[in-house]
Design an enzyme around this catalytic site. Structure first.
Site, short mmCIF file in Angstrom:
data_model
loop_
_atom_site.label_atom_id
_atom_site.label_comp_id
_atom_site.label_asym_id
_atom_site.label_seq_id
_atom_site.Cartn_x
_atom_site.Cartn_y
_atom_site.Cartn_z
N TYR A 181 -9.94 7.88 -8.38
CA TYR A 181 -9.02 7.44 -7.32
C TYR A 181 -7.59 7.39 -7.83
O TYR A 181 -6.66 7.85 -7.17
CB TYR A 181 -9.48 6.07 -6.83
CG TYR A 181 -8.76 5.56 -5.60
CD1 TYR A 181 -9.08 6.03 -4.33
CD2 TYR A 181 -7.76 4.59 -5.71
CE1 TYR A 181 -8.43 5.55 -3.20
CE2 TYR A 181 -7.11 4.11 -4.59
CZ TYR A 181 -7.45 4.59 -3.34
OH TYR A 181 -6.80 4.12 -2.22
N LYS A 234 -4.40 9.60 -6.53
CA LYS A 234 -3.21 8.94 -5.98
C LYS A 234 -1.96 9.21 -6.83
O LYS A 234 -0.85 9.33 -6.30
CB LYS A 234 -3.45 7.44 -5.84
CG LYS A 234 -4.51 7.09 -4.80
CD LYS A 234 -4.15 7.58 -3.41
CE LYS A 234 -5.10 7.09 -2.34
NZ LYS A 234 -4.74 7.57 -0.98
#
Length: 243
Positions: free
Chosen positions: A151, A155
């Site tokens: 993640y 990002k």
């Protein structure tokens, strides 16, 4: 009427963003992939208030589906003024136990999906010589986090992509920025165990989680005329969490 496409429009931040843009007079395209019922409910609620909204579906990891979605919007409404890349998934695990499929799935939706949407929409905005692109990143992309390497990588990649795209499009009247929410009491964060939430709150100077509406306001600002001279930036919406 200006047109905004909000990917992942059925989630907490997506729902608040769709509502706010509708209130500001936009025709809102509520994107979903699997959450059809939620997207239809949000759209029906917006319409019941006298505002404009419709749903659109695409698997953001599928190039053909993304291109078809954007082409359909342009065929119907003639333009796309704002795109909010909000769709995202999480498959949390420590690196040593993370499955390759969990790594790939998160990067496909959170990063490759945003790339495919931006590439398709940028062609429309270049013809218009106007457009606003807002990518929803995360403070995790700035700081990293245990158990979220996939993640965080997606990002962080989205931030680098935002800055690069901003430089490519700036001379054609198109801005590209990112927001980086912290602990927002919605979606995946809303179902965290109480002890995890308590530990997270201890890291936030303001001492509380953010709300989806607060993130939506930051997104709407970057999409407004007041932000015309802002591009390639990351606006943290985290109560001071990542200072």
């Amino acid at each position: 009427m200006k047109v905004v496409l909000v990917t992942g429009g059925a989630g907490g931040i997506g729902r608040a963003t769709c509502q706010l843009f509708a209130e500001r007079g936009f025709m809102v395209l509520v994107h979903y992939n699997a959450s059809q019922d939620e997207a239809l409910a949000i759209t029906a609620n917006i319409k019941s208030q006298g505002f404009g909204a419709e749903v659109c579906r695409a698997n953001l990891a599928d190039e053909a589906e993304v291109n078809a979605m954007v082409a359909g919007i342009v065929a119907t409404y003639g333009r796309i003024d704002v795109v909010v890349n909000n769709a995202g998934i999480a498959r949390d695990s420590l690196v040593l136990t993370m499955k390759l499929s969990d790594w790939q799935d998160v990067l496909e939706v959170n990063l490759t999906g945003a790339f495919l949407v931006c590439r398709a929409v940028a062609k429309v905005m270049l013809r218009q010589r106007f457009g606003k692109i807002i990518n929803v990143s995360s403070v995790v992309g700035l700081t990293g986090n245990v158990g979220q390497a996939n993640y965080a990588a997606a990002k962080a990649g989205l931030i680098g992509f935002t800055k690069s795209l901003a430089k490519e499009l700036a001379r054609r009247g198109i801005t590209c920025n990112a927001v980086a929410p912290g602990f927002i009491d919605a979606g995946m964060a809303a179902v965290l165990p109480a002890e995890v939430k308590k530990a997270l709150l201890a890291t936030i100077p303001q001492g509380r989680p953010g709300t989806p509406a607060e993130v939506a306001c930051a997104i709407a600002f970057l999409a407004s005329a007041e932000a015309d001279y802002i591009t390639g930036q990351v606006l943290r919406v985290d109560g001071g969490m990542s200072m």
